[in-house]
Design an enzyme around this catalytic site. Structure first.
Site, PDB file in Angstrom:
ATOM      1  N   SER A  67       0.842  -1.196   0.000  1.00 46.41           N
ATOM      2  CA  SER A  67       0.000   0.000   0.000  1.00 46.41           C
ATOM      3  C   SER A  67       0.878   1.248   0.000  1.00 46.41           C
ATOM      4  O   SER A  67       2.087   1.172   0.199  1.00 46.41           O
ATOM      5  CB  SER A  67      -0.941  -0.012   1.201  1.00 46.41           C
ATOM      6  N   CYS A  68       0.243   2.372  -0.216  1.00 43.60           N
ATOM      7  CA  CYS A  68       0.913   3.663  -0.310  1.00 43.60           C
ATOM      8  C   CYS A  68       1.851   3.847   0.874  1.00 43.60           C
ATOM      9  O   CYS A  68       1.465   3.542   2.001  1.00 43.60           O
ATOM     10  CB  CYS A  68      -0.148   4.765  -0.329  1.00 43.60           C
ATOM     11  N   PRO A  69       3.051   4.285   0.623  1.00 40.39           N
ATOM     12  CA  PRO A  69       3.649   4.799  -0.614  1.00 40.39           C
ATOM     13  C   PRO A  69       4.521   3.769  -1.338  1.00 40.39           C
ATOM     14  O   PRO A  69       5.237   4.132  -2.266  1.00 40.39           O
ATOM     15  CB  PRO A  69       4.502   5.965  -0.116  1.00 40.39           C
ATOM     16  N   MET A  70       4.476   2.507  -0.921  1.00 38.65           N
ATOM     17  CA  MET A  70       5.424   1.519  -1.446  1.00 38.65           C
ATOM     18  C   MET A  70       5.356   1.312  -2.967  1.00 38.65           C
ATOM     19  O   MET A  70       6.407   1.177  -3.607  1.00 38.65           O
ATOM     20  CB  MET A  70       5.266   0.181  -0.711  1.00 38.65           C
TER      21      MET A  70
ATOM     22  N   ASP B 173      -3.391  -1.942  -4.831  1.00 40.79           N
ATOM     23  CA  ASP B 173      -3.825  -0.751  -4.104  1.00 40.79           C
ATOM     24  C   ASP B 173      -4.505   0.203  -5.080  1.00 40.79           C
ATOM     25  O   ASP B 173      -3.873   0.714  -6.001  1.00 40.79           O
ATOM     26  CB  ASP B 173      -2.609  -0.087  -3.455  1.00 40.79           C
TER      27      ASP B 173
END
Length: 81
Positions: A17-20, A44
């Site tokens: 999920s964000c920011p990955m 995501d």
């Protein structure tokens, strides 16, 4: 003309999920040559806007296309510089 059929490498960030997804995409793009295309596979939903915004604000990359297929979001990013 470069198309999404010319994918050089695929990056699987499903489950992240964000920011990955953006962080991993940047790292993968850095390792590619100019005009190479990275296909990013994410789950995501936020990756649609996150990667669009990242590409728009980042020199040296171009977001070619984004596709939603079921629960997978596919992003095609070309390294331009």
């Amino acid at each position: 003309m470069t198309t999404v059929n010319d994918v050089t490498e695929t990056l699987d960030v499903k489950g992240a999920s964000c920011p990955m997804p953006v962080i991993k995409t940047k790292g993968a793009i850095d390792d590619l040559d100019v005009d190479d295309i990275l296909e990013v596979l994410a789950t995501d939903a936020g990756s649609m806007s996150d990667l669009d915004g990242w590409a728009a604000g980042t020199e040296g990359v171009e977001l070619l296309k984004q596709v939603e297929e079921g629960d997978v979001y596919k992003h095609y990013v070309r390294k331009t510089a």
